[in-house]
Design a protein around this motif. Structure first.
Motif, PDB file in Angstrom:
ATOM      1  N   GLY A 161     -54.864  78.290 102.118  1.00  0.00           N
ATOM      2  CA  GLY A 161     -54.171  79.011 103.166  1.00  0.00           C
ATOM      3  C   GLY A 161     -52.641  79.186 103.067  1.00  0.00           C
ATOM      4  N   LEU A 162     -52.036  80.095 103.017  1.00  0.00           N
ATOM      5  CA  LEU A 162     -50.423  80.283 102.519  1.00  0.00           C
ATOM      6  C   LEU A 162     -49.746  79.265 103.300  1.00  0.00           C
ATOM      7  CD1 LEU A 162     -48.809  81.703 100.738  1.00  0.00           C
ATOM      8  CD2 LEU A 162     -48.177  83.545 102.810  1.00  0.00           C
ATOM      9  N   ALA A 163     -50.015  78.790 104.699  1.00  0.00           N
ATOM     10  CA  ALA A 163     -49.312  77.885 105.471  1.00  0.00           C
ATOM     11  C   ALA A 163     -49.312  76.570 104.809  1.00  0.00           C
ATOM     12  CB  ALA A 163     -49.812  77.812 106.851  1.00  0.00           C
ATOM     13  N   GLU A 164     -50.288  76.230 104.049  1.00  0.00           N
ATOM     14  CA  GLU A 164     -50.315  74.935 103.378  1.00  0.00           C
ATOM     15  C   GLU A 164     -49.267  74.642 102.217  1.00  0.00           C
ATOM     16  OE1 GLU A 164     -54.528  73.360 102.285  1.00  0.00           O
ATOM     17  OE2 GLU A 164     -54.968  75.565 102.481  1.00  0.00           O
ATOM     18  N   LEU A 165     -48.522  75.922 101.843  1.00  0.00           N
ATOM     19  CA  LEU A 165     -47.673  75.934 100.991  1.00  0.00           C
ATOM     20  C   LEU A 165     -46.168  75.252 101.770  1.00  0.00           C
ATOM     21  CD1 LEU A 165     -48.373  78.350  98.499  1.00  0.00           C
ATOM     22  CD2 LEU A 165     -48.297  76.021  98.016  1.00  0.00           C
ATOM     23  N   GLU A 166     -46.236  75.080 102.954  1.00  0.00           N
ATOM     24  CA  GLU A 166     -45.083  74.791 103.809  1.00  0.00           C
ATOM     25  C   GLU A 166     -44.207  73.343 103.081  1.00  0.00           C
ATOM     26  OE1 GLU A 166     -43.602  73.893 108.377  1.00  0.00           O
ATOM     27  OE2 GLU A 166     -45.564  73.623 107.906  1.00  0.00           O
ATOM     28  N   GLY A 167     -43.033  73.676 102.878  1.00  0.00           N
ATOM     29  CA  GLY A 167     -42.151  72.558 102.131  1.00  0.00           C
ATOM     30  C   GLY A 167     -42.182  72.785 100.606  1.00  0.00           C
ATOM     31  N   THR A 168     -42.972  73.698 100.393  1.00  0.00           N
ATOM     32  CA  THR A 168     -42.916  74.147  98.635  1.00  0.00           C
ATOM     33  C   THR A 168     -41.827  75.209  98.539  1.00  0.00           C
ATOM     34  OG1 THR A 168     -44.915  73.555  98.346  1.00  0.00           O
ATOM     35  CG2 THR A 168     -44.086  74.823  96.623  1.00  0.00           C
ATOM     36  N   PRO A 169     -40.711  74.881  97.675  1.00  0.00           N
ATOM     37  CA  PRO A 169     -39.753  76.158  97.482  1.00  0.00           C
ATOM     38  C   PRO A 169     -40.445  77.314  96.590  1.00  0.00           C
ATOM     39  CG  PRO A 169     -39.052  73.964  96.569  1.00  0.00           C
ATOM     40  CD  PRO A 169     -40.460  73.781  96.829  1.00  0.00           C
ATOM     41  N   VAL A 188     -36.813  80.116 100.161  1.00  0.00           N
ATOM     42  CA  VAL A 188     -36.705  80.734  98.706  1.00  0.00           C
ATOM     43  C   VAL A 188     -35.380  80.338  98.036  1.00  0.00           C
ATOM     44  CG1 VAL A 188     -36.660  83.053  97.742  1.00  0.00           C
ATOM     45  CG2 VAL A 188     -37.778  82.670  99.883  1.00  0.00           C
ATOM     46  N   ARG A 189     -35.764  79.390  97.045  1.00  0.00           N
ATOM     47  CA  ARG A 189     -34.476  78.635  96.499  1.00  0.00           C
ATOM     48  C   ARG A 189     -34.238  79.690  95.050  1.00  0.00           C
ATOM     49  NH1 ARG A 189     -35.697  72.245  96.485  1.00  0.00           N
ATOM     50  NH2 ARG A 189     -36.516  72.136  98.793  1.00  0.00           N
ATOM     51  N   TYR A 190     -35.266  80.370  94.476  1.00  0.00           N
ATOM     52  CA  TYR A 190     -34.723  80.910  93.273  1.00  0.00           C
ATOM     53  C   TYR A 190     -34.931  82.454  93.309  1.00  0.00           C
ATOM     54  CZ  TYR A 190     -35.736  76.113  92.097  1.00  0.00           C
ATOM     55  OH  TYR A 190     -35.548  74.564  91.974  1.00  0.00           O
ATOM     56  N   LEU A 191     -34.006  83.182  93.199  1.00  0.00           N
ATOM     57  CA  LEU A 191     -34.094  84.574  93.299  1.00  0.00           C
ATOM     58  C   LEU A 191     -34.065  85.196  91.933  1.00  0.00           C
ATOM     59  CD1 LEU A 191     -31.644  85.007  96.216  1.00  0.00           C
ATOM     60  CD2 LEU A 191     -34.048  85.040  96.406  1.00  0.00           C
ATOM     61  N   LEU A 192     -35.083  85.540  91.399  1.00  0.00           N
ATOM     62  CA  LEU A 192     -35.555  86.192  90.050  1.00  0.00           C
ATOM     63  C   LEU A 192     -36.128  87.402  90.101  1.00  0.00           C
ATOM     64  CD1 LEU A 192     -36.500  82.577  88.854  1.00  0.00           C
ATOM     65  CD2 LEU A 192     -34.271  83.628  88.542  1.00  0.00           C
ATOM     66  N   ASP A 193     -35.588  88.453  89.546  1.00  0.00           N
ATOM     67  CA  ASP A 193     -36.253  89.677  89.758  1.00  0.00           C
ATOM     68  C   ASP A 193     -37.328  89.895  88.548  1.00  0.00           C
ATOM     69  OD1 ASP A 193     -34.827  90.559  91.879  1.00  0.00           O
ATOM     70  OD2 ASP A 193     -33.154  91.511  90.486  1.00  0.00           O
ATOM     71  N   GLU A 194     -37.453  89.207  87.542  1.00  0.00           N
ATOM     72  CA  GLU A 194     -38.602  89.320  86.518  1.00  0.00           C
ATOM     73  C   GLU A 194     -39.568  88.205  87.083  1.00  0.00           C
ATOM     74  OE1 GLU A 194     -37.131  88.563  82.649  1.00  0.00           O
ATOM     75  OE2 GLU A 194     -36.004  90.844  82.628  1.00  0.00           O
ATOM     76  N   LEU A 252     -41.331  73.539  89.695  1.00  0.00           N
ATOM     77  CA  LEU A 252     -39.994  73.836  90.586  1.00  0.00           C
ATOM     78  C   LEU A 252     -40.332  74.764  91.730  1.00  0.00           C
ATOM     79  CD1 LEU A 252     -37.429  74.362  87.993  1.00  0.00           C
ATOM     80  CD2 LEU A 252     -37.823  72.138  89.176  1.00  0.00           C
ATOM     81  N   ALA A 253     -41.383  75.553  92.005  1.00  0.00           N
ATOM     82  CA  ALA A 253     -41.631  76.439  92.762  1.00  0.00           C
ATOM     83  C   ALA A 253     -42.948  77.027  92.685  1.00  0.00           C
ATOM     84  CB  ALA A 253     -40.678  77.660  92.669  1.00  0.00           C
ATOM     85  N   ALA A 254     -43.235  77.523  93.779  1.00  0.00           N
ATOM     86  CA  ALA A 254     -44.577  78.597  93.933  1.00  0.00           C
ATOM     87  C   ALA A 254     -44.094  79.890  94.186  1.00  0.00           C
ATOM     88  CB  ALA A 254     -45.129  78.168  95.217  1.00  0.00           C
ATOM     89  N   ALA A 255     -44.938  80.835  94.023  1.00  0.00           N
ATOM     90  CA  ALA A 255     -44.807  82.193  94.036  1.00  0.00           C
ATOM     91  C   ALA A 255     -45.804  83.123  94.678  1.00  0.00           C
ATOM     92  CB  ALA A 255     -44.266  82.731  92.790  1.00  0.00           C
ATOM     93  N   LEU A 256     -45.692  84.181  94.860  1.00  0.00           N
ATOM     94  CA  LEU A 256     -46.678  85.301  95.229  1.00  0.00           C
ATOM     95  C   LEU A 256     -46.836  86.083  94.180  1.00  0.00           C
ATOM     96  CD1 LEU A 256     -46.681  85.908  99.052  1.00  0.00           C
ATOM     97  CD2 LEU A 256     -48.264  84.326  97.720  1.00  0.00           C
TER      98      LEU A 256
END
Length: 297
Positions: A188-196, A223-229, A241-245
């Motif tokens: 569930g996407l909510a399970e990633l709460e607390g993950t950057p 959202v700590r990392y703003l990366l367009d690639e 360091l992070a998760a992503a969709l």
């Protein structure tokens, strides 16, 4: 400025040698052709023909102008041919804008096929996000866009655009291989709460879809990392360091340390071809057809 039809007449006389044969080739009467030549002499201020036995021949001025007329008529013929080719042959520039994942996975094979089938087509590609590319399309600086639209936040398309859906794909959560959820089949996407999160810049489709998806599940996004690639996003995911969709089409190439987890409440992304209504030129039609052929192969 010289009259084009009179230059055509002079060129015919130079090619065929006599007024009668030139008139026959142009499907006019000899007297009508002679009238054109008389008016051309008046325009130039030079005698272009002189008696030669029972016929006529070009004067020196006539030969000089006839040489130029031949060049002009060759250019006119080439222009007529190119315009006729527009109905049957795909040629000329095609300026494409596309999101990065579409550039990597859809365009290379499609453009290669277009190059083989239509060698006079001259495509160019610019990658970017919808927010940046759409104004270029509307101003006529691009001909065709491949844009993304997320199901939970459809992209806004202004009036006056034609669309053709190309891809409808599942979006997964990307996490590091050592993430506590990495071995799950679905999360569930909510399970990633607390993950950057790593994501594209604010205003882009990915960013707005991520923010809306998390907030709809009661999670305030970090959202700590703003990366367009997306490959750069996945590099940070691999490092823990992070998760992503990440949509399915954007999951290649990915570091081996990344796991893609389907979501319990599925989230989808669509790639759509977009062009200005009324500007569906042969190159645009050919490119869209090549993309569809590639996807159906």
């Amino acid at each position: 400025m010289f009259n084009l039809e009179r230059l055509r007449v002079l060129d015919a006389v130079a090619v065929h040698g006599t007024v009668a044969q030139a008139a026959q080739a142009l499907h006019v009467t000899p007297s009508g052709l002679s009238q054109h030549l008389g008016k051309l002499e008046s325009e130039t201020g030079h005698r272009l023909l002189e008696p030669d036995g029972r016929g006529v021949r070009l004067t020196h001025a006539g030969r000089v102008l006839a040489a130029h007329a031949a060049g002009v008529m060759a250019q006119v013929s080439a222009a007529e041919t190119d315009l006729a080719d527009l109905r049957e042959e795909i040629l000329g520039p095609l300026r494409i804008g596309a999101v990065g994942s579409a550039v990597r996975t859809l365009l290379p094979r499609s453009l290669a096929e277009l190059a083989r089938a239509h060698p006079r087509l001259v495509p160019s590609v610019r990658d970017g996000e919808v927010i940046d590319l759409m104004p270029l399309l509307r101003r006529g600086e691009l001909d065709l866009l491949l844009v993304e639209s997320w199901a939970n936040r459809p992209a806004f398309l202004p009036p006056g655009l034609a669309v053709r859906p190309l891809v409808d794909e599942e979006v997964s959560a990307a996490v590091a291989a050592d993430h506590p959820l990495a071995e799950r089949e679905r999360i569930g996407l909510a399970e990633l709460e607390g993950t950057p999160f790593a994501c594209c810049s604010p205003g882009t489709e990915q960013h707005e879809a991520l923010v809306q998806a998390l907030r709809s599940r009661g999670v305030e996004p970090d959202v700590r990392y703003l990366l367009d690639e997306i490959p750069t996003q996945l590099a940070l995911v691999a490092a823990g360091l992070a998760a992503a969709l990440t949509p399915e089409m954007a999951q290649w190439p990915a570091p081996p340390e990344v796991r893609f987890l389907p979501l319990e409440s599925p989230l989808r992304r669509r790639i759509t071809a977009v062009w200005r209504t009324g500007s569906q030129t042969p190159p645009i039609r050919a490119c869209v057809a090549a993309l569809e052929d590639h996807l159906s192969a």
